[in-house]
Enzyme design. Structure first.
Site, PDB file in Angstrom:
ATOM      1  N   SER A  75      -4.099 -36.768  48.278  1.00  0.00           N
ATOM      2  CA  SER A  75      -4.186 -36.015  47.023  1.00  0.00           C
ATOM      3  C   SER A  75      -5.196 -36.642  46.062  1.00  0.00           C
ATOM      4  CB  SER A  75      -2.813 -35.971  46.339  1.00  0.00           C
ATOM      5  OG  SER A  75      -1.828 -35.464  47.200  1.00  0.00           O
TER       6      SER A  75
HETATM    7  N1  SAH Z   1       1.479 -37.793  49.598  1.00  0.00           N
HETATM    8  C1  SAH Z   1       0.321 -37.711  50.480  1.00  0.00           C
HETATM    9  C2  SAH Z   1      -0.280 -36.314  50.434  1.00  0.00           C
HETATM   10  C3  SAH Z   1      -0.582 -35.836  51.805  1.00  0.00           C
HETATM   11  S1  SAH Z   1      -0.871 -34.110  52.009  1.00  0.00           S
HETATM   12  C4  SAH Z   1      -0.682 -38.790  50.158  1.00  0.00           C
HETATM   13  O1  SAH Z   1      -0.497 -39.511  49.168  1.00  0.00           O
HETATM   14  O2  SAH Z   1      -1.633 -38.960  50.902  1.00  0.00           O
HETATM   15  C5  SAH Z   1       0.729 -33.493  52.413  1.00  0.00           C
HETATM   16  C6  SAH Z   1       1.413 -34.042  53.641  1.00  0.00           C
HETATM   17  O3  SAH Z   1       2.635 -33.313  53.793  1.00  0.00           O
HETATM   18  C7  SAH Z   1       0.667 -33.873  54.968  1.00  0.00           C
HETATM   19  O4  SAH Z   1       0.543 -35.111  55.598  1.00  0.00           O
HETATM   20  C8  SAH Z   1       1.556 -32.925  55.769  1.00  0.00           C
HETATM   21  O5  SAH Z   1       1.565 -33.202  57.164  1.00  0.00           O
HETATM   22  C9  SAH Z   1       2.905 -33.192  55.166  1.00  0.00           C
HETATM   23  N2  SAH Z   1       3.891 -32.129  55.355  1.00  0.00           N
HETATM   24  C10 SAH Z   1       3.724 -30.782  55.329  1.00  0.00           C
HETATM   25  N3  SAH Z   1       4.883 -30.143  55.563  1.00  0.00           N
HETATM   26  C11 SAH Z   1       5.830 -31.115  55.742  1.00  0.00           C
HETATM   27  C12 SAH Z   1       7.236 -31.111  56.033  1.00  0.00           C
HETATM   28  N4  SAH Z   1       7.916 -29.974  56.205  1.00  0.00           N
HETATM   29  N5  SAH Z   1       7.858 -32.293  56.135  1.00  0.00           N
HETATM   30  C13 SAH Z   1       7.203 -33.471  55.990  1.00  0.00           C
HETATM   31  N6  SAH Z   1       5.884 -33.539  55.732  1.00  0.00           N
HETATM   32  C14 SAH Z   1       5.203 -32.381  55.605  1.00  0.00           C
END
Ligand code: SAH
Length: 224
Positions: A75
């Site tokens: 993000s």
């Molecule tokens: N908090 C992260 C943001 C990553 S983007 C950071 O600081 O880098 C969002 C993430 O959510 C992705 O890695 C994606 O695979 C995950 N995601 C999407 N749907 C999900 C679910 N149902 N359960 C767990 N993770 C999920």
């Protein structure tokens, strides 16, 4: 209390990934309205470049989302700061659940603030890489490979839950796994209609605030 981080030598230097780059990012976050000094200190300390591929490290302290592989992104720093600030406004939560570990950066920011962090990721490969980063930095973070739409029932209730992927609607399991007075920060709604919501669970119901428009990758079902 801030956690003690194990920093690599280049993270202390003056280059694109050094302390000066983090100081500039913090300055920018201030200019963009981030006020919580605890959040600014944590983000000014944590080496964001260690959460992305080396090829992109020189861009780590730009205020932008970056690809982390498998179609996912780390993000934008301002979004991490704003969500963290929103989580802390009613006092520092002791135990937090994050949905969507991704790079691990948001979880690491929370752990740096001295919070006990639990995080769930549906893509195994991303989770393995994030765990390696937590170890390298000496951060004690509990993580699980699962569909985070279900929360983490075995460790509930949490003082706060932060969802970092956008669902069409709120997940009932997330609200159910909050303590009374607990906070949920989550992006909700499809495509360009996505809004960042903050909800608070009360004895007699739930209150809700709209914190503005955001863009997150989708919250998906199942594991990979
Ligand atoms: N908090 C992260 C943001 C990553 S983007 C950071 O600081 O880098 C969002 C993430 O959510 C992705 O890695 C994606 O695979 C995950 N995601 C999407 N749907 C999900 C679910 N149902 N359960 C767990 N993770 C999920």
């Amino acid at each position: 209390m801030m956690a003690k981080l194990t920093l690599q030598p280049e993270a202390r230097g003056l280059g694109m990934t050094g302390q000066r780059a983090r100081d500039r990012l913090v300055q920018r976050l201030r200019e963009q309205g981030i006020r919580d000094e605890r959040v600014l200190l944590a983000m000014g300390t944590l080496p964001r470049h260690q959460f992305i591929d080396e090829a992109l490290a020189s861009r780590a302290y730009e205020d932008t989302a970056l690809p982390i592989g498998l179609g996912q992104t780390i993000s934008q720093p301002w979004v991490v700061a704003r969500m963290t600030e929103a989580l802390l406004e009613h006092g520092l939560p002791r135990r937090v659940l994050e949905i969507g570990t991704g790079s691990g950066y948001q979880a690491a920011v929370l752990a740096t603030l001295g919070i006990e962090v639990h995080t769930v990721e549906r893509i195994d490969e991303l989770l393995r890489t994030a765990r390696r980063r937590f170890r390298q930095l000496g951060l004690d973070i509990r993580s699980r490979h699962d569909d985070g739409r279900l929360g983490w029932p075995e460790h509930a209730p949490f003082d706060a839950i932060i969802v970092t992927a956008g669902g069409a609607a709120l997940e009932p399991a997330h609200l159910a796994q909050l303590v009374e007075g607990g906070i949920l920060v989550a992006p909700v709604g499809g495509g360009s209609a996505q809004r960042l919501l903050r909800l608070r669970r009360h004895a007699d119901g739930v209150s809700q605030e709209d914190l503005g428009a955001v863009v997150f990758v989708p919250l998906l079902a199942g594991v990979q």
